[in-house]
Design an enzyme around this catalytic site. Structure first.
Site, PDB file in Angstrom:
ATOM      1  N   GLU A 179       0.818  -1.229   0.000  1.00  0.00           N
ATOM      2  CA  GLU A 179       0.000   0.000   0.000  1.00  0.00           C
ATOM      3  C   GLU A 179       0.845   1.270   0.000  1.00  0.00           C
ATOM      4  OE1 GLU A 179      -3.033  -0.205   3.060  1.00  0.00           O
ATOM      5  OE2 GLU A 179      -4.123  -1.728   1.934  1.00  0.00           O
ATOM      6  N   GLU A 303      -5.622  -8.162  -0.495  1.00  0.00           N
ATOM      7  CA  GLU A 303      -6.324  -7.858   0.762  1.00  0.00           C
ATOM      8  C   GLU A 303      -7.770  -7.587   0.408  1.00  0.00           C
ATOM      9  OE1 GLU A 303      -4.729  -5.079   3.640  1.00  0.00           O
ATOM     10  OE2 GLU A 303      -2.675  -5.525   2.998  1.00  0.00           O
TER      11      GLU A 303
HETATM   12  O1  AHR Z   1      -5.299  -5.781   6.956  1.00  0.00           O
HETATM   13  C1  AHR Z   1      -5.164  -4.664   7.768  1.00  0.00           C
HETATM   14  C2  AHR Z   1      -4.396  -3.536   7.084  1.00  0.00           C
HETATM   15  O2  AHR Z   1      -5.165  -3.054   6.020  1.00  0.00           O
HETATM   16  C3  AHR Z   1      -3.089  -3.904   6.446  1.00  0.00           C
HETATM   17  O3  AHR Z   1      -2.024  -3.873   7.327  1.00  0.00           O
HETATM   18  C4  AHR Z   1      -2.925  -2.846   5.412  1.00  0.00           C
HETATM   19  O4  AHR Z   1      -2.174  -3.279   4.307  1.00  0.00           O
HETATM   20  C5  AHR Z   1      -4.341  -2.446   5.060  1.00  0.00           C
HETATM   21  O5  AHR Z   1      -4.522  -1.085   5.078  1.00  0.00           O
END
Ligand code: AHR
Length: 515
Positions: A179, A303
């Site tokens: 990210e 994610e």
């Molecule tokens: O999954 C929780 C968080 O969400 C992770 O650390 C990050 O990559 C995202 O913003």
């Protein structure tokens, strides 16, 4: 739009039209050093079920049942401040460090070797390793790759061997940071700067092993102000040297003007995921065309989940002297409605299986997770466990068929009118048929029919539905089995019409297995 008493939906199964094979990596998950995902999640020496490595046996059993394939590690936001060297070597010598991402103390008791061993014990799942491109760069990424993958004969590979791993870990899939578009990210960068760094790290890693599969960071969500431009710039700089671009997305109900939750839009969250994938796929195609490339880049949706961001469980500790070890963080308790959304997001991933070749449900244990644990106590399945495990069990190794779906529409404030039922068919590895369907309506059931290919006489039709009359019902420590998949007795085959019919209750997710 007038509200009907019963929605109608029809799916035509046609094996002549395929989306593509289901990549095993679609059923990946994510273990971050965050809250209790590692400590008292997968790792708890002294727990009654722990093995000699300190791995919780009850969690391992549930992870196997969940059907997870790859596991992304060690973060997440955590990785952007992580020194991988801290997590190797004798445990008693490993340093305690500040974890700035989650305002916690990292003991480093668990690191790369422990993760590799844990994956071996859980059945040989694949490690997807992320490198730190927040506070670190090319040299540290090369060092980690040498340590992990070079068989022997160099300083770092010999160090790994001395630390107990004679054989290399042979990690194939690597995330180039996490990210990096997000202002919250330690070492956050502009697309220009990140793209330049990622290109050099990718090229350098390929000098050690040209066959690695590399994931460059896309956007942290579809709504990022830089979305689109970020992908364009980053892909332009890295295209030939990467195999994936990542997408991340978390969904929760938006608030209506009166402060109530917009559940109608929430139940249609997969509309956004689908659009996100299509937008990124279009950017990949445009870049490929512009560069006159013959190389393909796919999407790693590494994610995704429901996450009640901003609510109490996600508030990080504060204060210069307050850096707890493994605090309870992001421990969302999922409802039946949340599980329907998760099931529907899985349908979106399957429908885009030609573009999405990897995905990670974030995360695996305790932290926005399908599996919960109590320290010294039990482990149990959240509601979201069930759609994931059922989909993984049937779809792995299968082929997604082009969805020919006609469904009555339901209104949503955010996405307008959307299909009331979302569904997809997968021809399973053993030739049977799996249908996954979500009824997104808040109020009404849906009469769902599936037109089977000519000449099909199913020997059995089995349907299981996740639904609760209270969409907010959840599984908790005190009531661990309140919500789960239940047989849906309404399912049956109508031979004259050549269709399978099933009733989908409002706010429900159903899996049909037809053989
Ligand atoms: O999954 C929780 C968080 O969400 C992770 O650390 C990050 O990559 C995202 O913003």
């Amino acid at each position: 739009m007038a509200q009907k008493n019963l929605l109608a939906a029809r799916l035509v199964v046609d094996d002549d039209f395929e989306v593509g094979p289901v990549n095993d990596r679609l059923f990946g998950s994510f273990v971050e050093h965050l809250g209790r995902c590692v400590y008292t999640g997968i790792y708890e020496p002294g727990h009654p079920t722990a093995d000699s490595h300190g791995f919780r046996g009850d969690v391992i059993e549930l992870v196997k049942e969940l059907g997870v394939t790859t596991v992304r590690y060690p973060g997440g936001n955590f990785v952007s401040g992580y020194r991988w060297e801290d997590g190797v070597g004798p445990k008693e010598q490993r340093p305690r460090r500040l974890d700035l991402a989650w305002h916690s103390t990292e003991t480093n008791e668990f690191g790369l070797h422990e993760m590799a061993k844990w994956l071996e014990v859980t059945g040989g799942n694949e490690l997807m390793e992320a490198v730190n491109l927040g506070t670190r760069g090319l040299q540290e990424a090369l060092d980690l790759l040498e340590y992990a993958n070079v068989p022997d004969g160099t300083a770092l590979s010999e160090q790994r061997r001395a630390n107990g791993a004679d054989k290399p870990f042979n990690i194939r899939m690597w995330c180039l940071g996490n990210e990096m578009d997000g202002p919250w990210q330690l070492g956050h960068k502009s697309a220009e700067d990140y793209g330049t760094l990622a290109a050099s790290v990718a090229a350098g890693m390929r000098q050690i092993d040209p066959d690695l599969e590399l994931v460059v960071c896309g956007s942290s969500n579809h709504g990022m102000p830089t979305f689109g431009a970020w992908e364009q710039t980053v892909l332009e700089k890295t295209y030939e040297n990467v195999d994936f671009i990542s997408c991340h997305a978390y969904y929760q109900p938006y608030l209506n003007e009166d402060g109530t939750r917009d559940m109608a839009s929430f139940l249609a969250s997969s509309v956004d995921m689908d659009g996100f994938i299509k937008d990124v796929a279009a950017t990949i195609d445009a870049t490929k065309a512009r560069l006159k490339s013959t190389h393909d880049v796919h999407i790693s949706f590494d994610e995704w989940n429901v996450w009640y961001q901003g609510e109490e469980p996600s508030k990080v500790p504060e204060g210069i002297g307050n850096w707890p070890v493994a605090p309870r963080l992001l421990e969302d308790v999922y409802s039946a409605a949340d599980a329907v959304v998760v099931g529907d997001l899985l349908i979106a991933l399957l429908k885009n299986a030609d573009r999405v070749h990897a995905a990670s449900l974030a995360q695996l244990v305790n932290v926005i997770a399908p599996i919960m644990t109590e320290p010294s106590g039990p482990a149990w399945r959240q509601t979201t466990f069930f759609p994931f495990s059922a989909t993984a069990r049937l779809a792995k190794g299968g082929t997604v068929l082009k969805p020919k779906l006609a469904a009555d529409r339901v209104d949503t404030p955010r996405y307008g009118a959307v299909d009331g039922v979302n569904a997809v068919a997968v021809r399973c590895a053993n030739g049977s048929l799996a249908i996954f369907a979500a009824n997104r309506s808040l109020e009404v059931s849906a009469a769902f029919e599936i037109k089977l290919p000519e000449g099909t006489e199913p020997a059995f039709v089995e349907a299981q539905t996740l639904h609760n009359d209270d969409p907010l019902a959840a599984n908790t420590l005190d009531d661990q089995n309140r919500v789960r998949l239940q047989p849906n007795e309404s399912a049956g085959y109508d031979a004259a019409a050549g269709v399978v019919r099933v009733l989908l209750p409002a706010v429900s997710w159903t899996v049909l297995h037809i053989s």
